[in-house]
Design a protein around this motif. Structure first.
Motif, PDB file in Angstrom:
ATOM      1  N   GLN A  68       0.820  -1.222   0.000  1.00 39.85           N
ATOM      2  CA  GLN A  68       0.000   0.000   0.000  1.00 39.85           C
ATOM      3  C   GLN A  68       0.853   1.271   0.000  1.00 39.85           C
ATOM      4  O   GLN A  68       0.329   2.368   0.140  1.00 39.85           O
ATOM      5  CB  GLN A  68      -0.925  -0.008   1.225  1.00 39.85           C
ATOM      6  CG  GLN A  68      -1.915  -1.157   1.218  1.00 39.85           C
ATOM      7  CD  GLN A  68      -2.747  -1.196  -0.054  1.00 39.85           C
ATOM      8  OE1 GLN A  68      -3.303  -0.184  -0.491  1.00 39.85           O
ATOM      9  NE2 GLN A  68      -2.825  -2.358  -0.689  1.00 39.85           N
ATOM     10  N   ASN A  69       2.172   1.107  -0.170  1.00 37.11           N
ATOM     11  CA  ASN A  69       3.068   2.266  -0.198  1.00 37.11           C
ATOM     12  C   ASN A  69       2.878   3.061  -1.476  1.00 37.11           C
ATOM     13  O   ASN A  69       2.551   2.498  -2.522  1.00 37.11           O
ATOM     14  CB  ASN A  69       4.531   1.816  -0.125  1.00 37.11           C
ATOM     15  CG  ASN A  69       4.875   1.174   1.185  1.00 37.11           C
ATOM     16  OD1 ASN A  69       4.405   1.587   2.224  1.00 37.11           O
ATOM     17  ND2 ASN A  69       5.705   0.144   1.135  1.00 37.11           N
ATOM     18  N   PRO A  70       3.152   4.359  -1.424  1.00 37.00           N
ATOM     19  CA  PRO A  70       3.079   5.143  -2.662  1.00 37.00           C
ATOM     20  C   PRO A  70       4.217   4.804  -3.626  1.00 37.00           C
ATOM     21  O   PRO A  70       4.057   4.894  -4.843  1.00 37.00           O
ATOM     22  CB  PRO A  70       3.160   6.593  -2.191  1.00 37.00           C
ATOM     23  CG  PRO A  70       3.679   6.549  -0.806  1.00 37.00           C
ATOM     24  CD  PRO A  70       3.383   5.186  -0.256  1.00 37.00           C
ATOM     25  N   PHE A  71       5.375   4.410  -3.068  1.00 42.48           N
ATOM     26  CA  PHE A  71       6.534   4.061  -3.886  1.00 42.48           C
ATOM     27  C   PHE A  71       7.125   2.751  -3.378  1.00 42.48           C
ATOM     28  O   PHE A  71       6.802   2.291  -2.293  1.00 42.48           O
ATOM     29  CB  PHE A  71       7.573   5.184  -3.868  1.00 42.48           C
ATOM     30  CG  PHE A  71       7.028   6.488  -4.356  1.00 42.48           C
ATOM     31  CD1 PHE A  71       6.785   6.694  -5.701  1.00 42.48           C
ATOM     32  CD2 PHE A  71       6.701   7.491  -3.459  1.00 42.48           C
ATOM     33  CE1 PHE A  71       6.241   7.876  -6.162  1.00 42.48           C
ATOM     34  CE2 PHE A  71       6.153   8.689  -3.908  1.00 42.48           C
ATOM     35  CZ  PHE A  71       5.921   8.886  -5.260  1.00 42.48           C
ATOM     36  N   GLY A  74       8.725   2.969   0.069  1.00 37.86           N
ATOM     37  CA  GLY A  74       8.021   3.749   1.088  1.00 37.86           C
ATOM     38  C   GLY A  74       7.419   5.022   0.543  1.00 37.86           C
ATOM     39  O   GLY A  74       6.759   5.025  -0.493  1.00 37.86           O
ATOM     40  N   ASP A  75       7.670   6.131   1.255  1.00 40.16           N
ATOM     41  CA  ASP A  75       7.034   7.403   0.922  1.00 40.16           C
ATOM     42  C   ASP A  75       7.765   8.233  -0.124  1.00 40.16           C
ATOM     43  O   ASP A  75       7.221   9.204  -0.629  1.00 40.16           O
ATOM     44  CB  ASP A  75       6.876   8.251   2.196  1.00 40.16           C
ATOM     45  CG  ASP A  75       5.859   7.641   3.149  1.00 40.16           C
ATOM     46  OD1 ASP A  75       4.943   6.945   2.681  1.00 40.16           O
ATOM     47  OD2 ASP A  75       5.996   7.863   4.372  1.00 40.16           O
ATOM     48  N   LYS A  76       9.007   7.877  -0.431  1.00 42.66           N
ATOM     49  CA  LYS A  76       9.796   8.639  -1.399  1.00 42.66           C
ATOM     50  C   LYS A  76      10.218   7.739  -2.549  1.00 42.66           C
ATOM     51  O   LYS A  76      10.584   6.590  -2.345  1.00 42.66           O
ATOM     52  CB  LYS A  76      11.040   9.222  -0.734  1.00 42.66           C
ATOM     53  CG  LYS A  76      10.776  10.316   0.260  1.00 42.66           C
ATOM     54  CD  LYS A  76      12.075  10.819   0.833  1.00 42.66           C
ATOM     55  CE  LYS A  76      12.087  12.320   0.788  1.00 42.66           C
ATOM     56  NZ  LYS A  76      13.341  12.891   1.253  1.00 42.66           N
ATOM     57  N   ASP A  81      12.270   2.843  -8.170  1.00 42.13           N
ATOM     58  CA  ASP A  81      11.022   3.269  -8.802  1.00 42.13           C
ATOM     59  C   ASP A  81      11.232   3.645 -10.262  1.00 42.13           C
ATOM     60  O   ASP A  81      10.378   3.369 -11.110  1.00 42.13           O
ATOM     61  CB  ASP A  81      10.410   4.447  -8.037  1.00 42.13           C
ATOM     62  CG  ASP A  81       9.933   4.031  -6.672  1.00 42.13           C
ATOM     63  OD1 ASP A  81       8.927   3.310  -6.582  1.00 42.13           O
ATOM     64  OD2 ASP A  81      10.594   4.417  -5.681  1.00 42.13           O
ATOM     65  N   TYR A 114       0.072   2.842  -9.124  1.00 39.10           N
ATOM     66  CA  TYR A 114       1.460   3.271  -8.978  1.00 39.10           C
ATOM     67  C   TYR A 114       1.955   3.910 -10.284  1.00 39.10           C
ATOM     68  O   TYR A 114       2.593   4.966 -10.260  1.00 39.10           O
ATOM     69  CB  TYR A 114       2.306   2.053  -8.596  1.00 39.10           C
ATOM     70  CG  TYR A 114       3.789   2.212  -8.715  1.00 39.10           C
ATOM     71  CD1 TYR A 114       4.523   2.860  -7.728  1.00 39.10           C
ATOM     72  CD2 TYR A 114       4.478   1.667  -9.794  1.00 39.10           C
ATOM     73  CE1 TYR A 114       5.896   2.979  -7.820  1.00 39.10           C
ATOM     74  CE2 TYR A 114       5.851   1.773  -9.888  1.00 39.10           C
ATOM     75  CZ  TYR A 114       6.555   2.438  -8.909  1.00 39.10           C
ATOM     76  OH  TYR A 114       7.924   2.544  -9.013  1.00 39.10           O
ATOM     77  N   ARG A 117       0.437   7.277 -10.696  1.00 35.21           N
ATOM     78  CA  ARG A 117       1.056   8.183  -9.732  1.00 35.21           C
ATOM     79  C   ARG A 117       2.453   8.624 -10.197  1.00 35.21           C
ATOM     80  O   ARG A 117       2.795   9.805 -10.150  1.00 35.21           O
ATOM     81  CB  ARG A 117       1.130   7.486  -8.370  1.00 35.21           C
ATOM     82  CG  ARG A 117       1.593   8.321  -7.236  1.00 35.21           C
ATOM     83  CD  ARG A 117       1.354   7.682  -5.854  1.00 35.21           C
ATOM     84  NE  ARG A 117       1.690   6.276  -5.749  1.00 35.21           N
ATOM     85  CZ  ARG A 117       0.795   5.267  -5.751  1.00 35.21           C
ATOM     86  NH1 ARG A 117      -0.502   5.519  -5.860  1.00 35.21           N
ATOM     87  NH2 ARG A 117       1.186   4.015  -5.630  1.00 35.21           N
ATOM     88  N   LYS A 121       3.472  12.453 -11.243  1.00 34.24           N
ATOM     89  CA  LYS A 121       4.464  13.145 -10.411  1.00 34.24           C
ATOM     90  C   LYS A 121       5.709  13.551 -11.195  1.00 34.24           C
ATOM     91  O   LYS A 121       6.205  14.657 -11.059  1.00 34.24           O
ATOM     92  CB  LYS A 121       4.875  12.274  -9.230  1.00 34.24           C
ATOM     93  CG  LYS A 121       5.878  12.944  -8.300  1.00 34.24           C
ATOM     94  CD  LYS A 121       6.062  12.154  -7.032  1.00 34.24           C
ATOM     95  CE  LYS A 121       7.063  12.784  -6.097  1.00 34.24           C
ATOM     96  NZ  LYS A 121       6.651  14.034  -5.503  1.00 34.24           N
TER      97      LYS A 121
END
Length: 135
Positions: A68-71, A74-76, A81, A114, A117, A121
């Motif tokens: 369920q992480n955005p990347f 983790g968060d960055k 990625d 993902y 996203r 971004k």
């Protein structure tokens, strides 16, 4: 490569990349080269079903890592990625009607989201850059 150039003989390329009409005949020639490369590499020695199952397992692994992480980490976003997005972007935007795209849309929705996203971004001008009419 197996799906795009062996099964589909390079046709998906015409849907995601602008190729001038005089050069389109070359796709068949490249498809033959890619088919030979898959045999030399080894993946082309498997049935299409086996290759698809390998792809499913790869997507499952990535989906599990992402959770369920955005990347991926983790968060960055990290270099990982960049690599993952580069591979998944081919499925998302250059593999219309493929089994792999259907997997992302249904079984691995976190990877699908993902990709959206990452695109929004890091590539806000994505659609403008790929507009065939502007090239």
């Amino acid at each position: 490569m197996v799906w795009s150039y062996v099964q589909e003989r390079g046709r998906p390329l015409l849907k995601c990349v602008y190729i001038p009409v005089p050069f389109r005949f070359m796709i068949h020639m490249f498809a033959k080269r890619f088919e030979k490369a898959t045999l030399v590499q080894g993946i082309g020695r498997h049935s299409f079903r086996e290759v698809e199952e390998m792809g499913r397992k790869c997507l499952l692994s990535l989906s599990t890592l992402l959770g369920q992480n955005p990347f991926m980490m983790g968060d960055k976003a990290t270099e990982l990625d960049c690599s993952v997005f580069g591979m998944l972007a081919q499925v998302m935007w250059c593999s219309p009607n493929s089994a792999y795209l259907r997997m992302l849309e249904s079984d691995y929705r976190n990877l699908y989201d993902y990709c959206i996203r990452m695109k929004e971004k890091f590539y806000p001008d994505w659609d403008k850059c790929l507009d065939k009419r502007r090239q």
